[in-house]
Every structure is written in structure tokens, then in C-alpha cells.
Design an enzyme around this catalytic site. Sequence first.
Site, PDB file in Angstrom:
ATOM      1  N   CYS A  56      -5.391  -7.726 -15.306  1.00  0.00           N
ATOM      2  CA  CYS A  56      -4.749  -8.594 -14.443  1.00  0.00           C
ATOM      3  C   CYS A  56      -3.639  -9.072 -15.150  1.00  0.00           C
ATOM      4  CB  CYS A  56      -5.456  -9.656 -13.684  1.00  0.00           C
ATOM      5  SG  CYS A  56      -4.754 -10.574 -12.459  1.00  0.00           S
ATOM      6  N   CYS A  59      -4.233 -13.297 -14.753  1.00  0.00           N
ATOM      7  CA  CYS A  59      -5.167 -14.128 -15.773  1.00  0.00           C
ATOM      8  C   CYS A  59      -5.475 -13.111 -16.959  1.00  0.00           C
ATOM      9  CB  CYS A  59      -6.304 -14.237 -14.627  1.00  0.00           C
ATOM     10  SG  CYS A  59      -7.101 -12.828 -14.000  1.00  0.00           S
ATOM     11  N   CYS A  72       5.234  -1.802  -7.049  1.00  0.00           N
ATOM     12  CA  CYS A  72       5.761  -2.088  -8.245  1.00  0.00           C
ATOM     13  C   CYS A  72       4.788  -1.706  -9.387  1.00  0.00           C
ATOM     14  CB  CYS A  72       5.817  -3.590  -8.524  1.00  0.00           C
ATOM     15  SG  CYS A  72       4.241  -4.586  -8.234  1.00  0.00           S
ATOM     16  N   CYS A  77      -6.370  -8.428 -10.319  1.00  0.00           N
ATOM     17  CA  CYS A  77      -7.823  -8.528 -10.139  1.00  0.00           C
ATOM     18  C   CYS A  77      -7.952  -8.996  -8.656  1.00  0.00           C
ATOM     19  CB  CYS A  77      -8.435  -9.695 -11.097  1.00  0.00           C
ATOM     20  SG  CYS A  77      -7.945 -11.392 -10.738  1.00  0.00           S
ATOM     21  N   HIS A  91       4.781  -6.074  -0.899  1.00  0.00           N
ATOM     22  CA  HIS A  91       3.728  -5.417  -1.654  1.00  0.00           C
ATOM     23  C   HIS A  91       2.338  -5.521  -1.279  1.00  0.00           C
ATOM     24  CE1 HIS A  91       6.940  -5.089  -5.199  1.00  0.00           C
ATOM     25  NE2 HIS A  91       7.301  -5.115  -4.198  1.00  0.00           N
ATOM     26  N   CYS A 188     -19.249   0.609   4.351  1.00  0.00           N
ATOM     27  CA  CYS A 188     -20.099   0.973   3.301  1.00  0.00           C
ATOM     28  C   CYS A 188     -21.666   0.777   4.253  1.00  0.00           C
ATOM     29  CB  CYS A 188     -20.312  -0.011   2.232  1.00  0.00           C
ATOM     30  SG  CYS A 188     -20.266  -1.742   2.607  1.00  0.00           S
ATOM     31  N   HIS A 483     -21.862  -5.947  -0.025  1.00  0.00           N
ATOM     32  CA  HIS A 483     -21.721  -4.422  -0.389  1.00  0.00           C
ATOM     33  C   HIS A 483     -23.020  -3.740   0.130  1.00  0.00           C
ATOM     34  CE1 HIS A 483     -20.062  -0.685  -1.316  1.00  0.00           C
ATOM     35  NE2 HIS A 483     -20.820  -0.532  -2.353  1.00  0.00           N
TER      36      HIS A 483
END
Length: 552
Positions: A56, A59, A72, A77, A91, A188, A483
Site C-alpha cells: 500500500c 501504510c 495512476c 489497501c 481515481h 457472493c 463474505h
Amino acid sequence: MSTRNPSHTNPKPCNHLAEYKLKYGLNGYNALQSCLKTTPQGKTSVNKHQTEMPRCCFCSGYQGRLYVCLVCSSISCSNHTLMHTQLENGHDIAVDVERAELYCCVCCDQMYDPDFDKAVMCKQIADMPIKNGVEIGEVRLNKRRRLGTGAELGAKKSSKQPISMRDRRAKSCFPLGLRGLNNLGNTCFMNSVLQALLHAPPLRNYFLSDRHDREACRRRSPDRLCLPCDIDVIFSAVFSGDRNPYSPAQFLYSWWQHSADLATYEQQDAHEFFISMLDLIHEKEGKAKNPNKDNGDCQCIAHRVFSGELRSDVTCTTCGSTSTTYDPCVDISLDLDTSICSSTDVANKSVKTNGNTSISTLLGCLDLFTRPEKLGSDQKLYCENCREMRDSLKQMSIGRLPLVLCLHIKRFEHSSIRKMSRKIDRHLQFPFSLDMTPFLSSSIVRNRYGNRIFAFEGDEPDASTEFEVFAVVTHSGMLESGHYVTYLRLRNQWYKCDDAWITEVDEGVVRASQCYLMYYVQKVLNRKANEDLSCLPMSPRGDSFLPIAGCC
């Protein structure tokens, strides 16, 4: 299917994706192709820096989900994707590095775009080896395009037949019918239930034997969407031999049209989706064939496979008289029971309990469901014998078992006092083989009267009470953002179906998961389905077809 308006084939993208494509077109998709890498198992990921581990840019973290910006190429993350789009105007669209799936950083949601799907597929096919001067994936892409637009597969039944051993070596060692389903944007919940239904033996046999006539259905209602027709298309696609992940976009659109209140990219509850699917199949097939019959007598495929009957006995605590009612059901919702295990019991379990000795078992949940319950003083019922409101006992039992038993574990609860909902993460132990005899009405009533009743009106001597699990839908994560994953059991081997990815797993992984929906099939049906697989025809070259679970 081909007569439908093509503009209705795929769900509309979110506004941020539409704005991105309007400004950049397909440039980002085409540029990303050079960074895509596909494993021999067909799993595609983004490999932007081959010598460096992706991190990331905020971080420097490298664990969890990472997303690469299509504008870009910076990597963020899951905790910083929103920050990136706030700092860099426009973006908004990124790609999941591990899964190569489209992601909207503003909506914080996965997205589906057939143009992106095509770009990924073209890269996969370009990386395939050349065999006899013909690319192996050429035929697959053509079929995928047809299926992705909901087109007909053709009237020949041979399209649903097993493929030969030499063809399977070039594709996968997995059984026919194991095919990933692309996530179309937080779908899902849909994919997990579809995977379970695709491998329910009675339902699978019905659709693979062309019992639902798409041509006749289209002639009767040329301008109306038909959910069973779309389900039939999915069965044909999944059992066609194509191993590339399939996008059930036409089915999702059709379901949205029939369930307008659920037509959103937000995560839905898998159990509610399952019930909605059965209701819509019944609306199309059941009422068309038997408009005057209720669900208990309905002969549509949904109720023939999943419909059972619950018995409710309410007993007056004053005079002892009992009133009985029967209600049809397509699933049984169970509260998690709580049992206290000794340290020795916990040590002997193959499942980790994280130091918590409070566990639940499926048999305990069924026992809790059929246990007598004293109704509160505010729930007094009118007793016909006493002719006034009385305290009473209520006891549930199973009057008739279905061919496929769906057990729903109540993991989400709402507190009316605190006005908040929460998820119950307690582990549930469950058997692979389940005997439902103790929970039948005949057993419950005999136990109530000390086995003095020798003949019971609900006794069915030929009814099968032994079941085997074949699918488990699990939920991980929090109540708002979790999920769903399905574990399938085919010929005693477990497979994990995580959207587009299929992997082989050990039974310990399944036992350690957080079960939400459990699908059991009558043992005699499961064995017969497996026996039928051993009587497969010979290919023209004399190669015997491989025994394939989930195909008849």
C-alpha cells in the site's frame, strides 16, 4: 434468450464506473492486460511488479486486499482506497490485485463490466498453449460470450453430456460441474446459493434432463423474463465442460426484475435469496400447472425438492387438550444451542475453539427446535375445551421430510431494547451423516406419551430419514460487510467455491467454518446419483468417461 433486448442482459454499472469509461474508454483495461498472470488452475491476478511484493502506498502494508488504481497504477489497501480517491479526483476505479476483479473505491464494492471480463479472458486465452494449430481456449471464449449474453446453448442434449477423458486432461482434474461464478458486484450471496443448488441431485437432474422447456416457455411469454429459463442456462453453462468462471449476469437481472426491492449492488442475505429463488420458481412453474393448489400440494420442482411439513402442537396446561396445525416449509431455521464442554472434550475436538468452551452442535439445535416451550403470560391462547384463555405449551416437530433438507442457522439477531443487530460467531459442530428420526412428529408424540402410541397417523414406512450433507454455505466477517463461501462435497471430497475460484480442501477446513446454510440430501438419493455415474458411455476412441459427481 436471444430474442431478449441485449441492453437488458447485464446490470447497469455504477455512476463512477460509467464516468471512468466515458473519460478513459478501455485504455486502462488494455494496459492492465500486460500485468495479468494466470495460474494453471485458471486463477488470474495482477502481477505489476514481478520482483517486488505489492504494498500500500499509504501504510506500506502488504497483507489483506490490495487494489491497483486504473488511472495512476498506485496501490492501496482496503483501508486506504477511499483516501486515494479523495486525494486524487476521478481515481475511483481500481482492480483487486489478488483476484483481478473490478472495484469501485467510492462505493467500496466490487463491480461487474463485460468489457473488463472480456479483457481478462483475452489475456487468459493468449497465455494458453497452442495445440494442433488451434488455441485451446478459442472455443471456450465463443461459448462464454454466448452464455454471458444469455443466448441459447442449442437444443441438442449432447451439450449437457459428460466430456471424455482426453478433453478433461486439458481442462481440470475437478469433477464436471465445478465452475467458478464471477462476482458481479457484492453478489457472493447469490453465487454461494447457486453453487449449492447446482449440485442438489434432484434439482440438477431436472434441469440437465431438459424438463424445463425454454423454447415452449418463450413461446408462451415472449416478452417476459423467466427465472427458471435463466437457471436452466446456468446449469447448461456449468455442466458444459468450460472451466473458465461464468458470469450469471442475465440471471441477476432477471432476479432483480422479479424482486424489485432487492435490486441493488448492496450485499444481500443468502438465506433470503434462497427463499426468494424458490418462491419465484413456484410463481412460474407451480401456479402455471396447478393454479388452485397450495404449496403443500404443489408439484413444481422447487417444492418437490425442498418442501416438507412442520407440525405444531399447542397443549393447554389446565385441561391437557392439544390442538395441532400443519404448515409447509422449504427450510428449517434453527437457533444456536449452547452446550458446555469439559476441557477433555475440547481437547479431543478437531476444531479449534479459541479457548471458548461454549459450543453448539447441530443435533443440539434440532433438539432445541423440537423441545416443548412454555408460552409466556402475554401469549395465552384460547382453549376450546376450557372455553377461555389459558397458559399453554408449544412443541414443534417435523411431519414430513423433503428430498433435500435446508437447515438455516440463525447467526443474526436483533435487540429491540438496544435497537441494534449483531452476528453470532459461535462455532457449530455438525455431522456429515444425519438421522432425522428423533425429530419427526411420530417420535416426538410417542415420547410425549411414553411410547404408548404404537400406530401413528404420520408414519411413512418407506420414508427415508437418513441424510448426507453435500453443501455448506458459510459467512465470515461482520454483519454489515461479510463474505459468503460454499463448500461442496462431491464423492467424499470437499471443494471450496469462493466466487470465481474453486479449490480442493480438507474436511477440517469445512468443520471449522461458520455454517449459515446447510444442505442435506436423502442418503438413498445421494448413493443412487453416485451409482448412476459409474454407468457412463464410451467415447468414440474407446476412452471411458471419468465418473463425474454431479452429472446424470
